[in-house]
Design an enzyme around this catalytic site. Structure first.
Site, PDB file in Angstrom:
ATOM      1  CG  HIS A 193      -1.801   1.018   1.306  1.00 49.47           C
ATOM      2  ND1 HIS A 193      -2.744   2.007   0.610  1.00 49.47           N
ATOM      3  CD2 HIS A 193      -1.315   2.472   2.551  1.00 49.47           C
ATOM      4  CE1 HIS A 193      -2.915   3.546   0.853  1.00 49.47           C
ATOM      5  NE2 HIS A 193      -2.225   3.456   2.137  1.00 49.47           N
ATOM      6  CG  HIS A 199       1.158   6.946   4.551  1.00 49.85           C
ATOM      7  ND1 HIS A 199       1.553   6.439   3.743  1.00 49.85           N
ATOM      8  CD2 HIS A 199       0.267   6.520   4.990  1.00 49.85           C
ATOM      9  CE1 HIS A 199       1.054   5.412   2.950  1.00 49.85           C
ATOM     10  NE2 HIS A 199      -0.345   5.636   3.917  1.00 49.85           N
ATOM     11  CD  GLU A 212      -2.509   5.342  11.882  1.00 52.22           C
ATOM     12  OE1 GLU A 212      -3.674   5.386  12.416  1.00 52.22           O
ATOM     13  OE2 GLU A 212      -2.436   5.184  10.937  1.00 52.22           O
ATOM     14  CG  ASP A 213      -0.319   1.510  11.259  1.00 50.02           C
ATOM     15  OD1 ASP A 213      -1.527   1.725  11.839  1.00 50.02           O
ATOM     16  OD2 ASP A 213      -1.413   1.734  10.022  1.00 50.02           O
ATOM     17  CG  ASP A 242      -3.504   6.715   2.454  1.00 49.24           C
ATOM     18  OD1 ASP A 242      -3.577   5.810   2.958  1.00 49.24           O
ATOM     19  OD2 ASP A 242      -5.095   7.227   3.453  1.00 49.24           O
ATOM     20  CG  ASP A 271     -23.542  18.149 -22.295  1.00 46.50           C
ATOM     21  OD1 ASP A 271     -24.316  17.444 -21.235  1.00 46.50           O
ATOM     22  OD2 ASP A 271     -23.430  19.418 -20.857  1.00 46.50           O
TER      23      ASP A 271
END
Length: 717
Positions: free
Chosen positions: A49, A73, A77-78, A140, A260
């Protein structure tokens, strides 16, 4: 197929040969190591990812710091990675970007309006620090939407709604139209798959019936431009399913009636060629009136420049045409991100790329003044979801406004002072109402007058966040001034009623005892009925609480109740001592008193067992029973103050005051006043009716409610 470090470096070197390949590889390997053992919902290694997000940003030809941030990124956090470790390895710039993306991820966006407003506010705060944070977040979200099928359906729907409500319009506002369209279409696939599939099937059927319309029109355009000696690239495409669906919804038309549905883009070498191309297209095909926009002479705030026109093509089919130069096209593709883009191996010096700092400051400055969430969200959506019109001042200056804007918006766009003093407007020399919707190219003159103040009706007329914010702020200030003035009158009346004076020192003591900021705040709360005169008096003279001479105790006010039964008065009729009453019993709630002629009693006609024959105790009652008067009074200096004085002199207390109508020559208001009994009420009404500035007075009873109105305390006889 997973993008390797070599693949990513090769992609970046294609547009930036001077890239720091060593640092890119280090970031790739560090991110891969930190995410080792983690998997996505699909079962793939999680690190696929961040790599995909980095590839999306590399395709936008962004700088190394942004691409490295994409790789890292999710690390803070993880994973075990920390800010200090990322800073040590990749520098402060990257560490701050990664930290910014982490904070955005932790916002937990929801669809509730209060939460959404707060998230937009935080989103803009993060963007204002470094816009690249949101570029990474958008990439993301794009990759997550591309791979959303692996999630359970409830999660898919939540993410799709967030994407449609927040991320897609944000991408569009930043000028990244391609990303907006793809995000919308991916969300549309989740939220309404049947509608999307239906539109795609109709496209296939249309192509089968008419052949490759896009290729034929593209060839025709190239041929016409060749005749005119214009070198150009011509691209054509069918519009995205969601774009088609939105047009069907807005125009309330079926697919077969939409004309259109095809768009064409012509890229030329110079600005002069843009206008030559426009002439060639209009000479060959008939232009559709009202569908021409020149964003070259009047660019959008995100730097977008292009000429838009719609013409009738083959078989009467309408087609949209966009004409621009290569540099304009780069900005149109990348929007604000073009500031960081590379082209031909060097950092792009695109003259059309907007300064991101200036762009975000113009977007956020008008929202900072909004205090409540609902107003803030309204302002954000007005700015993000609308197209623009361009109007001129009498001196020829251009004012950009959203479609549907009015002279009020125009006035506030010039200056807040001009907006607040606006009394009228001329459009193209003719006087028009302030609610007139402005059109492209109109000249607008604002007429002002000294002493004019914003009107509450302007909130319905204005469309821009800036105008609405300024009007609300001004109305709050005017209301505050009015409430403070009224509060002083109410305080004077309340203190005179108990034989005291409302001196500055006394009011300061009250404010301090009530833990209020100052006496102005106290007076504002009193004038707006957040506090009553009795509460203010008792805050400094507590010994006066309940002093009413030999008045009948409220606990003995009603005769006919059983021992232990409590009572309160019905709000629909507000019975006063001295008036004939009847009681209606409620299980667990005691007895509600109604006037004998109350309309609401008919609801209990078939329940005679609940009726009680009651009467008020004879004698003098305390001044605690409220009733509401409906007054129409002259709008002149001192009138309201004199009315308040008359009420105080009659030994009655003002408990609440609400303005129903405000006209240049009169006010209509409801005053809730505390009386001893019905005779006290009638004497005061006669006194007020005799005043020359009272045009009309009546007792107001709320026929629309049956709820009881509690007295200062629920009493038990």
């Amino acid at each position: 197929m997973t993008t390797t470090a070599d693949d990513l470096i090769s992609l970046v070197k294609g547009f930036n040969p001077k890239t720091n390949a060593k640092l890119l590889r280090c970031a790739y390997e560090y991110g891969e190591r930190m995410h080792e053992g983690q998997t996505r919902h699909s079962g793939e290694p999680y690190f696929t990812h961040p790599v995909a997000v980095a590839a999306i940003l590399a395709q936008q030809q962004l700088d190394d710091a942004t691409i490295i941030t994409a790789l890292l990124h999710d690390t803070i956090e993880d994973t075990p990675a920390s800010y200090s470790e990322v800073e040590a390895k990749f520098g402060t710039e990257v560490a701050e970007l990664v930290d910014g993306v982490t904070k955005l991820t932790n916002l937990q966006l929801t669809s509730t309006e209060t939460k959404q407003a707060e998230n937009f506010r935080k989103l803009f705060m993060a963007m204002s620090k470094d816009l690249r944070v949101i570029l990474v977040k958008l990439a993301d979200r794009l990759h997550n939407m591309r791979t959303i099928k692996a999630m359970r359906f409830e999660k898919q729907a939540q993410k799709a709604r967030e994407t449609m409500d927040i991320f897609a319009p944000l991408a569009g506002r930043m000028g990244m139209q391609w990303m907006r369209e793809e995000l919308e279409d991916l969300a549309f696939r989740v939220l309404n798959p049947d509608a999307r599939a239906s539109i795609i099937r109709r496209f296939i059927t249309l192509q089968r019936e008419t052949g490759d319309v896009i290729q034929r029109i593209t060839n025709d355009m190239r041929k016409e431009l060749g005749k005119a000696g214009i070198e150009a690239e011509v691209f054509g495409r069918a519009k995205k399913p969601y774009s088609i669906w939105r047009k069907m919804e807005e125009k309330e038309q079926s697919f077969s009636r939409l004309s259109d549905i095809y768009g064409f883009r012509i890229i030329v070498g110079s600005e002069e060629d843009c206008y030559r191309t426009l002439g060639a297209i209009h000479q060959r095909w008939r232009a559709v009136p009202g569908r021409f926009k020149d964003y070259i002479s009047q660019p959008k705030s995100n730097g977008y420049r292009s000429i838009h026109t719609t013409v009738s093509g083959r078989d009467g089919k309408r087609v949209e045409v966009q004409i621009r130069t290569r540099q304009m096209h780069d900005v149109a593709e990348s929007g604000v991100a073009a500031h960081w883009s590379y082209r031909d191996g060097v950092r792009s010096e695109n003259p059309f790329a907007v300064d991101p700092v200036k762009w975000i400051s113009t977007l956020t400055e008008q929202f900072d003044a909004e205090e409540d969430h609902e107003s803030f969200l309204e302002a954000v959506k007005l700015e993000m979801y609308t197209d623009k019109v361009f109007c001129f001042t009498p001196k020829g200056e251009v004012i950009k406004l959203p479609r549907g804007a009015t002279p009020i918006d125009f006035a506030y766009a010039i200056h807040t002072r001009i907006g607040s003093a606006c009394v009228g407007a001329k459009v193209d020399g003719l006087r028009v109402p302030l609610w007139t919707r402005l059109k492209n190219g109109q000249s607008v003159e604002i007429i002002t007058a000294e002493g004019q103040t914003p009107q509450a009706t302007w909130l319905d007329i204005a469309t821009t966040g800036k105008a609405k914010t300024a009007v609300r702020r001004s109305l709050r200030e005017l209301d505050r001034e009015r409430f403070i003035k009224l509060g002083h009158e109410l305080a004077r009346s309340a203190f005179e009623h108990v034989g005291k004076r409302a001196t500055d020192k006394v009011l300061q003591t009250v404010a301090r005892n009530m833990r209020l900021k100052d006496t102005d705040t106290l007076m504002e709360k009193l004038g707006s009925a957040e506090l009553t005169g009795r509460e203010v008096v008792e805050a400094v003279y507590p010994d006066l609480r309940g002093r009413e001479g030999d008045a009948i105790d409220r606990k003995r006010a009603v005769i006919g109740l059983e021992p232990g039964q409590s009572f309160d008065r019905a709000a629909c009729c507000e019975p006063l001592p001295g008036e004939r009453i009847v009681g209606i019993t409620f299980r667990g709630k005691g007895v509600t008193l109604h006037a004998i002629d109350c309309d609401k009693l008919s609801a209990y006609e078939d329940q005679p067992e609940r009726w009680l024959d009651l009467r008020w105790h004879d004698g003098s009652h305390p001044t605690v029973y409220d009733a509401t008067l409906d007054l129409t009074i002259g709008n002149d200096r001192g009138v309201l103050g004199r009315i308040c004085t008359l009420i105080g002199e009659a030994d009655a207390n003002i408990a609440d005051l609400t303005f129903i109508e405000r006209k240049p020559d009169f006010f209509r208001l409801l005053m809730r006043i505390e009386f001893r009994d019905a005779s006290h009420l009638h004497r005061l009404m006669m006194t007020l009716e005799a005043d020359s500035d009272v045009a009309q007075i009546s007792r107001h009873r709320d026929r629309g409610t049956t709820q009881s109105r509690p007295d200062p305390a629920k009493v038990t006889p």
